[in-house]
Design an enzyme around this catalytic site. Structure first.
Site, PDB file in Angstrom:
ATOM      1  N   TYR A 144       0.860  -1.185   0.000  1.00 38.91           N
ATOM      2  CA  TYR A 144       0.000   0.000   0.000  1.00 38.91           C
ATOM      3  C   TYR A 144       0.889   1.224   0.000  1.00 38.91           C
ATOM      4  O   TYR A 144       1.783   1.343   0.841  1.00 38.91           O
ATOM      5  CB  TYR A 144      -0.902  -0.018   1.235  1.00 38.91           C
ATOM      6  CG  TYR A 144      -1.854   1.155   1.355  1.00 38.91           C
ATOM      7  CD1 TYR A 144      -1.650   2.135   2.327  1.00 38.91           C
ATOM      8  CD2 TYR A 144      -2.941   1.290   0.508  1.00 38.91           C
ATOM      9  CE1 TYR A 144      -2.515   3.220   2.447  1.00 38.91           C
ATOM     10  CE2 TYR A 144      -3.815   2.369   0.618  1.00 38.91           C
ATOM     11  CZ  TYR A 144      -3.596   3.332   1.603  1.00 38.91           C
ATOM     12  OH  TYR A 144      -4.447   4.406   1.714  1.00 38.91           O
ATOM     13  N   ASP A 239       9.341   2.855  -0.436  1.00 40.63           N
ATOM     14  CA  ASP A 239       8.285   3.520   0.331  1.00 40.63           C
ATOM     15  C   ASP A 239       8.575   3.238   1.802  1.00 40.63           C
ATOM     16  O   ASP A 239       8.239   2.173   2.316  1.00 40.63           O
ATOM     17  CB  ASP A 239       6.916   2.977  -0.091  1.00 40.63           C
ATOM     18  CG  ASP A 239       5.805   3.555   0.781  1.00 40.63           C
ATOM     19  OD1 ASP A 239       4.622   3.323   0.442  1.00 40.63           O
ATOM     20  OD2 ASP A 239       6.104   4.216   1.791  1.00 40.63           O
ATOM     21  N   LYS A 267       4.316   9.417   8.584  1.00 39.04           N
ATOM     22  CA  LYS A 267       4.223   8.916   9.955  1.00 39.04           C
ATOM     23  C   LYS A 267       5.251   9.547  10.902  1.00 39.04           C
ATOM     24  O   LYS A 267       5.132  10.714  11.255  1.00 39.04           O
ATOM     25  CB  LYS A 267       4.276   7.384   9.930  1.00 39.04           C
ATOM     26  CG  LYS A 267       3.109   6.780   9.095  1.00 39.04           C
ATOM     27  CD  LYS A 267       3.165   5.289   9.047  1.00 39.04           C
ATOM     28  CE  LYS A 267       2.195   4.729   8.026  1.00 39.04           C
ATOM     29  NZ  LYS A 267       0.796   4.730   8.435  1.00 39.04           N
TER      30      LYS A 267
END
Ligand code: KE4
Length: 429
Positions: A144, A239, A267
């Site tokens: 994702y 990522d 994050k």
């Protein structure tokens, strides 16, 4: 546990928010029941609107690595807020945090801050396409990279949870440029490159997958991707929205010893405020506007409050790198404790762990990719999730997520968690 107030708030929320949430995975649809509404959090603990306390294993899906409401982060936000919240003009703190990230992360000279991991990954792909002049990308089933169209093809996380890996609204025109391979399957990637010679701009991957549960890269897989990208003139995008500043000071590149061309962050980099970023060597980043022609922009990019929160968090991680080992040891302790309980109960399980990322799968089959991740017994996961929740342990409400430990979790909390698992498995139907 009582959930009356959360239930009432959820009913109210659903009148004005689709599904009652602002991000699908929070709605508990993968595990059933009513999502809990958080009132506040401190250190390792969440407190819901009914006054229940939970040991938190999602840490806001990663950002709260130092624990909730960590004083230096809070003080930095408050101090900055008193000077104004947003200017839409350059500020010194953007340079300060950029210099710190560049000093911590290998293979990058420059960084562009954005407002989410989605924006970071979306922009990184545009940059790779602009830099190479090519259009196709390779992603991995179950990974994702946020909700931009190019990635919602066999995506992980909430997209899997909802059984709609290919989201409506993503056009065929977009989907044709996203090629799919299985995680840990280098041969499939080589075949895609052979079948699409000179057309592939980039391979984008979670260097440690966290959106199918946690899935480590097998020996040689990432280096193999590096070699294929070098051979075919494509860009390797790591990522690191989950792994950055969590697996090591320099993220997965440092821990696993494989260099990417572009790295994306989210994050932790924002210290709990909305920050994403993407970074690369100067020759790549200078293709970005206003230096180059690849356009990317954002009203709140580099927002001073978010920069202050991120800088406070990264400064502490940079000055206390022993945190990473401490987190790894705590996660290993949890792993061993869970394993001994599961073995004693004779339950088929897989536990995958890298650093402070860990996931439990109720399956006989090792979980190495999306196809093996979906073989888990989801009914067993649901009763495990709710059984733990009722004992004050907050786990990700989906089998397709990783747990994220935070520095405030104590060994007593870990023992409480292992005891709770023992009770859940003893009481299982
Ligand atoms: P955001 O746009 O949610 O900040 O980041 C997207 C993203 C990109 N890359 C990776 C590896 C990610 O894990 C994410 C987002 N992670 C999910 C949790 N699996 C966020 C939780 C949610 O969607 O509510």
């Amino acid at each position: 546990m009582r959930y009356q107030r959360s239930s009432a708030l959820f009913s109210k929320a659903q009148q004005v928010l689709p599904g009652g949430v602002n991000s699908p995975v929070r709605a508990f649809q993968a595990v059933g029941g009513t999502p809990i509404f958080v009132n506040q959090a401190k250190g390792a603990y969440l407190f819901d609107e009914d006054g229940n306390r939970y040991i938190d294993y999602i840490a806001s899906w990663g950002p709260m690595i130092l624990g909730h409401a960590h004083p230096p982060v809070i003080e930095a936000i408050i101090g900055k807020a008193q000077k104004g919240t947003s200017f839409g003009m350059p500020t010194e703190i953007e340079t300060t945090i950029a210099e710190l990230v560049v000093s911590m992360v290998p293979n990058i000279d420059k960084i562009r801050f954005v407002n989410s991991g989605t924006e970071a990954c979306m922009s990184a792909i545009r940059l790779a396409r602009g830099f190479t002049g090519r259009e196709k990308i390779i992603k991995f089933a179950g990974c994702y990279h946020g909700h931009s169209d190019a990635f919602l093809i066999q995506a992980g996380s909430g997209a899997v949870t909802f059984g709609s890996p290919n989201s409506p609204g993503v056009t065929q025109g977009t989907a044709k440029d996203t090629l799919l391979a299985s995680y840990n399957n280098l041969q499939q990637v080589a075949q895609l490159f052979e079948a699409n010679t000179h057309e592939i701009a980039s391979v984008i991957i979670e260097p440690v997958a966290g959106n199918m549960g946690c899935i480590p890269p097998q020996e040689g897989f990432l280096q193999g991707l590096r070699d294929l990208c070098d051979q075919h003139g494509a860009m390797l995008v790591f990522d690191e929205v989950m792994t950055g500043f969590r697996l090591a000071r320099g993220g997965a590149q440092e821990l696993l010893g494989v260099g990417a061309d572009i790295v994306t962050f989210g994050k932790v980099i924002g210290g709990g405020l909305p920050v994403g970023a993407f970074a690369a060597r100067t020759e790549i980043m200078d293709h970005l506007a206003p230096t180059g022609k690849v356009y990317q922009a954002g009203t709140l990019s580099g927002n001073p409050l978010a920069m202050a929160a991120g800088l406070a968090m990264l400064t502490e991680l940079n000055n206390r790198p022993e945190i990473f080992d401490s987190l790894n040891q705590k996660t290993a302790y949890l792993h061993q404790g869970m394993e001994s309980v599961l073995k004693k109960e004779g339950i088929p399980y897989q536990i995958n762990r890298v650093g402070s990322m860990i996931s439990l799968h109720f399956s006989e089959t090792p979980v190495t990719d999306f196809d093996s991740a979906v073989l888990g017994n989801n009914d067993q996961f649901k009763s495990y999730f709710h059984g733990m929740l009722d004992q004050g342990i907050y786990l990700p409400p989906s089998a397709f997520e990783s747990y994220f430990l935070n520095d405030a979790i104590s060994y007593a909390d870990l023992d409480t968690t292992i005891e709770a698992l023992k009770k859940v498995l003893k009481n299982r139907g």
